[in-house]
Motif scaffolding. Structure first.
Motif, PDB file in Angstrom:
ATOM      1  N   HIS A  45       0.839  -1.196   0.000  1.00  0.00           N
ATOM      2  CA  HIS A  45       0.000   0.000   0.000  1.00  0.00           C
ATOM      3  C   HIS A  45       0.878   1.252   0.000  1.00  0.00           C
ATOM      4  N   GLN A  46       0.376   2.307  -0.629  1.00  0.00           N
ATOM      5  CA  GLN A  46       1.088   3.584  -0.681  1.00  0.00           C
ATOM      6  C   GLN A  46       0.188   4.688  -0.162  1.00  0.00           C
ATOM      7  N   ALA A  47       0.795   5.634   0.547  1.00  0.00           N
ATOM      8  CA  ALA A  47       0.058   6.787   1.064  1.00  0.00           C
ATOM      9  C   ALA A  47       0.955   8.018   1.000  1.00  0.00           C
ATOM     10  N   VAL A  48       0.365   9.153   0.675  1.00  0.00           N
ATOM     11  CA  VAL A  48       1.111  10.407   0.703  1.00  0.00           C
ATOM     12  C   VAL A  48       1.072  10.923   2.139  1.00  0.00           C
ATOM     13  N   MET A  49       2.262  11.125   2.687  1.00  0.00           N
ATOM     14  CA  MET A  49       2.412  11.590   4.065  1.00  0.00           C
ATOM     15  C   MET A  49       3.130  12.939   4.054  1.00  0.00           C
ATOM     16  N   VAL A  50       2.775  13.789   5.012  1.00  0.00           N
ATOM     17  CA  VAL A  50       3.366  15.123   5.099  1.00  0.00           C
ATOM     18  C   VAL A  50       3.890  15.329   6.516  1.00  0.00           C
ATOM     19  N   ALA A  60       4.778   7.162   1.133  1.00  0.00           N
ATOM     20  CA  ALA A  60       5.249   6.100   2.026  1.00  0.00           C
ATOM     21  C   ALA A  60       4.759   4.766   1.479  1.00  0.00           C
ATOM     22  N   HIS A  61       5.657   3.814   1.373  1.00  0.00           N
ATOM     23  CA  HIS A  61       5.328   2.480   0.862  1.00  0.00           C
ATOM     24  C   HIS A  61       5.388   1.501   2.034  1.00  0.00           C
ATOM     25  N   GLY A  62       4.323   0.713   2.208  1.00  0.00           N
ATOM     26  CA  GLY A  62       4.310  -0.286   3.264  1.00  0.00           C
ATOM     27  C   GLY A  62       4.277   0.316   4.657  1.00  0.00           C
ATOM     28  N   ASN A  74       8.243   1.054   4.911  1.00  0.00           N
ATOM     29  CA  ASN A  74       9.357   0.284   4.351  1.00  0.00           C
ATOM     30  C   ASN A  74      10.337   1.184   3.617  1.00  0.00           C
ATOM     31  N   TYR A  75       9.813   2.094   2.812  1.00  0.00           N
ATOM     32  CA  TYR A  75      10.644   3.071   2.121  1.00  0.00           C
ATOM     33  C   TYR A  75       9.743   4.190   1.612  1.00  0.00           C
ATOM     34  N   SER A  76      10.355   5.279   1.171  1.00  0.00           N
ATOM     35  CA  SER A  76       9.579   6.408   0.656  1.00  0.00           C
ATOM     36  C   SER A  76      10.159   6.857  -0.679  1.00  0.00           C
ATOM     37  N   THR A  77       9.290   7.498  -1.471  1.00  0.00           N
ATOM     38  CA  THR A  77       9.704   8.033  -2.772  1.00  0.00           C
ATOM     39  C   THR A  77       9.084   9.412  -2.957  1.00  0.00           C
ATOM     40  N   GLY A  78       9.650  10.164  -3.880  1.00  0.00           N
ATOM     41  CA  GLY A  78       9.069  11.438  -4.289  1.00  0.00           C
ATOM     42  C   GLY A  78       9.099  12.526  -3.245  1.00  0.00           C
TER      43      GLY A  78
END
Length: 153
Positions: A45-50, A60-62, A74-78
């Motif tokens: 699952h992915q969610a945009v976190m601030v 945020a992934h996982g 687990n890891y983050s991108t962007g």
């Protein structure tokens, strides 16, 4: 300490294990609840976190939550500093604030009633809430915050 994968709730603030607070701005859309549950269970699952302290926004992934309520991923991108994302989170939180909620609920009802153009709602707020009766500036601030909140949806 064991963590469980979650789909964070949009508009909720989560404490990270690093001590910082992060607001969930959005989640990945899925075609069904079953598809979402499968992705969450697999940690996909992915969610945009601030980050609330400075507006660092990322995907945020996982995301997983521990028994003490803290979260990690687990890891983050962007990742990037995005003031507009931070502003959206602040507006979502403002609408949930119990003190503000009574005013915003009233303004929602007033808008739905069609009794006035919302630019004229300050007088209605002041009649409905005695604490605003002689505080034009506060009533205007509440109305502006309510109007601004719609840009976050």
């Amino acid at each position: 300490m064991q963590g469980n994968y979650i789909a964070p709730i949009i508009g909720q603030v989560y404490a990270n294990r690093n001590g910082r607070e992060y607001c969930c701005l959005s989640n990945t859309a899925y075609p069904s609840d079953e598809a979402m549950q499968k992705a969450v269970a697999l940690g996909e699952h992915q969610a945009v976190m601030v980050r609330m302290s400075d507006g660092w926004s990322f995907t945020a992934h996982g995301l997983h939550q521990y028994e003490d309520g803290t979260v990690e991923w687990n890891y983050s991108t962007g990742g990037a500093f995005r003031e507009d994302d931070l502003d959206k989170c602040r507006k979502m939180l403002l609408r949930k604030d119990p003190v503000m909620k009574k005013y915003f609920d009233y303004l929602d009802h007033l808008r739905d009633s069609g009794a006035t153009n919302m630019f004229g709602a300050v007088a209605y707020l002041q009649r409905e809430f005695p604490e605003l009766g002689f505080d034009d500036a506060r009533a205007r601030q509440l109305l502006v915050a309510w109007m601004d909140g719609y840009s976050a949806h």
